[in-house]
Every structure is written in structure tokens, then in C-alpha cells.
Design an enzyme around this catalytic site. Structure first.
Site, PDB file in Angstrom:
ATOM      1  CE  LYS A 197      35.672 -20.091 -29.320  1.00 46.13           C
ATOM      2  NZ  LYS A 197      36.287 -18.858 -29.449  1.00 46.13           N
ATOM      3  CE  LYS A 250      38.979 -22.495 -29.183  1.00 51.13           C
ATOM      4  NZ  LYS A 250      39.056 -21.023 -29.208  1.00 51.13           N
TER       5      LYS A 250
HETATM    6  C1  PBG Z   1      37.977 -16.060 -27.863  1.00 45.87           C
HETATM    7  C2  PBG Z   1      38.929 -17.300 -28.048  1.00 45.87           C
HETATM    8  C3  PBG Z   1      38.887 -18.419 -27.110  1.00 45.87           C
HETATM    9  C4  PBG Z   1      39.853 -19.318 -27.220  1.00 45.87           C
HETATM   10  C5  PBG Z   1      40.469 -18.725 -28.361  1.00 45.87           C
HETATM   11  N1  PBG Z   1      39.782 -17.599 -28.971  1.00 45.87           N
HETATM   12  C6  PBG Z   1      37.907 -18.548 -25.593  1.00 45.87           C
HETATM   13  C7  PBG Z   1      36.542 -18.365 -25.936  1.00 45.87           C
HETATM   14  O1  PBG Z   1      36.075 -18.471 -26.775  1.00 45.87           O
HETATM   15  O2  PBG Z   1      36.056 -17.881 -24.753  1.00 45.87           O
HETATM   16  C8  PBG Z   1      40.222 -20.532 -26.612  1.00 45.87           C
HETATM   17  C9  PBG Z   1      41.580 -20.937 -26.751  1.00 45.87           C
HETATM   18  C10 PBG Z   1      41.820 -22.081 -25.503  1.00 45.87           C
HETATM   19  O3  PBG Z   1      41.084 -22.368 -24.792  1.00 45.87           O
HETATM   20  O4  PBG Z   1      43.136 -22.344 -25.826  1.00 45.87           O
HETATM   21  N2  PBG Z   1      37.423 -15.655 -29.049  1.00 45.87           N
END
Ligand code: PBG
Length: 326
Positions: A197, A250
Site C-alpha cells: 500500500k 494499492k
Molecule cells: C485507510 C484506507 C484508505 C483507503 C482504504 N483504507 C485511505 C488511506 O490510507 O488514507 C483508500 C481507498 C481509496 O482511496 O479508495 N486505512
């Protein structure tokens, strides 16, 4: 006429032949539809930066799920939006038995027993600091965070979640969560790890939806540097070794190479999260008449599959299902 042994265009000469030689396929059953839920009744609030995507209350999400499942979508990922007053430093709301998110999971499972419910493990929706982990003296502390995530995971498993999605990027959390779940008899609950991520600009609209933007700083001490790919392999190795059932990359589009690398190196399913900003870009351009939104959507989804993702978390799930069902 010139003599050519190879004329690749022969394999493109009709729609039927193009279909015969098509290498990658996309099915509605590949989709996990991320959905947002908030407290209250009769709520359906459109997210400004995500046209067509809403925050629902429990009653309206149950209606929406009828439509979603009728389209053939068989998996959702549910994210809660909590009012500021419910947030604290320790995200304690996240594992209170009577909190609306956990009750919603149970209610949805009851009404749609066949629907796969994925949930999110991270502190940000419940944290007064807006971070995924516990903040101490301006730092996001790893090990104390994991203990909180363990309570959250257990609570969600008890509520009826099928797949837990740790999105927090703390070190060692997959092994810890697996252990906590197994000890309590939840050996059948799956973990889809957000393995790679990245600290990405493409999460902006999601943070609007959850009203969960960090109150200070950024997430760069836990989410990955977009410049790195070897590090993604390390993260994936750890999550694999710690017992993750599926590995996720992601965002998806700027990281197709990472999806490919994980798919080549790990014999468990790879998922990709086609994130909020990726959705917003296509929607904005389509609403301006600058590109054909449907075609762009299908091309993007196919590219994620071609890169090696088996399943795709995407806000396009409903719209793509309509096209695929034609
Ligand atoms: C938070 C989380 C995020 C997303 C999924 N879980 C955002 C972040 O890490 O700030 C992002 C999903 C998206 O942008 O569609 N734990």
C-alpha cells in the site's frame, strides 16, 4: 503487395476472432464493491469527489444491496464513517459491541447470507488523529497499534465479516491478527492483506467520504514510497509467511508493475484496489465530455486483470457489471 510471413492483423479481423484470441477476461465475480456506511436512517449522501458513490445508512444500504446483488456482485468491502464526537486517540469505538458498523455487518449478513463481506482493519475512521495507527508524541507507534487492531479484528469477525482487510501497514500485523483470530476459533476468517500500500495522492476522495484525513503530517512512515518495488516484494513475503490468504496492491493503475511482480512471485491470489482517485479521474473527465467514461472504465479494469490481479476492488463495480451483463 509485400510478402509477409506474419500478419498479426489477421487475428483482429472480426469481433469473433478477436474474442477467440483474447487472453484476459473480466467477470462480475472478479469485483469487490467498496461501500460507505454511516449512522442514522434514510441517509444516502453523495460523495462530492466521487460522483455516483454514496454514504448509506443501514436501511438504505440494505435496499442498495438488493440492486448490487441482482447485478451479480457477490462481494463488498464496507467502510464506516464516524462522527468526530465518536473518535478518540485509541479508536476505542471500533471494537464496542454495539457500535453501528459492527451491527451493520451483522444485519447485512443476516439479510444477504451469500454475500461476501470484507471489512477494513485500521484506526483512521475512529481516530481523532486521523491516522491508521496510535499516535504518541507525533509518532505512529507500531506494536501498541497492533494490539488495538487485534481487538478490532476480533470484533469484526464476531460480527460476521468473511474477509478482513488490514489496510494499516504496521509491521507484523498479519501474523498477530491470524493468531488472535485462531485462538478465538475464527480459523475460517480470511485475511486479505494490503501488502503493498503506497503513500498515494489517489486516496483523497476516500478521505472525503470517511472524513478521515490525517490531522497532522502524512502517512509516509507506514505507507510505502511510490518509488520502490523491491520493498513491495519484502512486504508481500512477510504477509505470505505470516499467513495472509490474499495479497493486495494499492492503488492499482500507477502500480501495475507491482501487481505483476507479486503475481509472478506468490502462489496465492493477488487483488488490486482501483482506488477513489482513480475512479474520480475517469468520472471527472467523462462528466466533462473529455473521454468516453464507459470505455475508459472497462479498459482500466481489464488492464488490472492483465497485470495479474485475480480480483479488483472497484467503485466501478456496478457500472461495469451492467456492461458485462449485457
Ligand atoms: C485507510 C484506507 C484508505 C483507503 C482504504 N483504507 C485511505 C488511506 O490510507 O488514507 C483508500 C481507498 C481509496 O482511496 O479508495 N486505512
Amino acid at each position: 503487395m509485400i510478402y509477409l510471413t506474419r500478419r498479426p492483423r489477421r487475428n483482429r479481423k472480426s469481433s469473433a476472432i478477436r474474442d477467440l484470441v483474447q487472453e484476459t477476461t473480466l467477470q462480475v465475480s472478479d469485483f469487490i464493491f467498496p461501500m460507505f456506511i454511516q449512522e442514522g436512517t434514510n441517509q444516502k449522501v453523495e460523495i462530492k469527489s466521487m460522483p455516483g458513490i454514496y454514504r448509506f445508512s443501514l436501511d438504505t444500504i440494505l435496499e442498495e444491496l438488493k440492486e448490487v446483488t441482482d447485478l451479480g456482485i457477490r462481494a463488498i468491502d464496507l467502510f464506516p464513517n464516524y462522527a468526530e464526537a465518536k473518535k478518540d486517540k485509541y479508536a476505542s469505538e471500533s471494537y464496542k459491541e454495539d457500535t453501528f458498523y459492527l451491527k451493520a455487518i451483522t444485519a447485512i449478513k443476516e439479510k444477504f447470507p451469500e454475500l461476501v463481506i470484507m471489512t477494513d482493519i485500521a484506526m483512521d475512521p475512529y481516530s481523532s488523529d486521523g491516522h491508521d495507527g496510535l499516535v504518541e508524541n507525533g509518532e505512529i507507534v507500531n506494536d501498541a497499534t497492533i494490539e488495538i487492531l487485534g481487538k478490532m479484528a476480533l470484533a469484526q469477525a464476531k460480527a460476521g465479516a468473511d474477509i478482513l482487510g488490514p489496510s494499516d501497514m504496521m509491521d507484523g500485523r498479519i501474523g498477530y491478527l491470524r493468531d488472535v483470530l485462531d485462538r478465538e476459533g475464527h480459523t475460517n476468517i480470511s485475511i486479505m492483506s494490503y501488502s503493498a500500500k503506497y503513500a498515494s495522492a489517489f486516496y483523497g476522495p476516500f478521505r472525503d467520504a470517511l472524513e478521515s484525513a490525517p490531522k497532522f503530517g502524512d502517512k509516509k512512515t507506514y505507507q510505502m514510497n511510490p518509488a520502490n518495488s523491491r520493498e513491495a516484494l519484502l512486504e508481500a513475503q512477510l504477509d505470505f509467511a505470516e499467513g495472509a490468504d490474499m495479497l493486495m496492491v494499492k492503488p492499482a493503475l500507477s502500480y501495475l508493475d507491482i501487481i505483476r511482480q507479486l503475481d509472478e512471485n506468490f502462489d496465492i491470489p493477488i487483488a488490486a484496489y482501483n482506488v477513489s482517485g482513480e475512479y474520480a479521474m475517469i468520472k471527472a473527465a467523462a462528466l466533462n465530455g473529455w473521454l468516453d467514461g464507459d470505455r475508459a472504465m472497462m479498459e482500466v479494469l481489464m488492464s488490472i486483470r492483465r497485470a495479474g490481479a485475480k480480483c479488483i476492488l472497484t467503485y466501478f463495480a456496478k457500472e461495469a457489471a451492467v456492461i458485462l451483463n449485457r
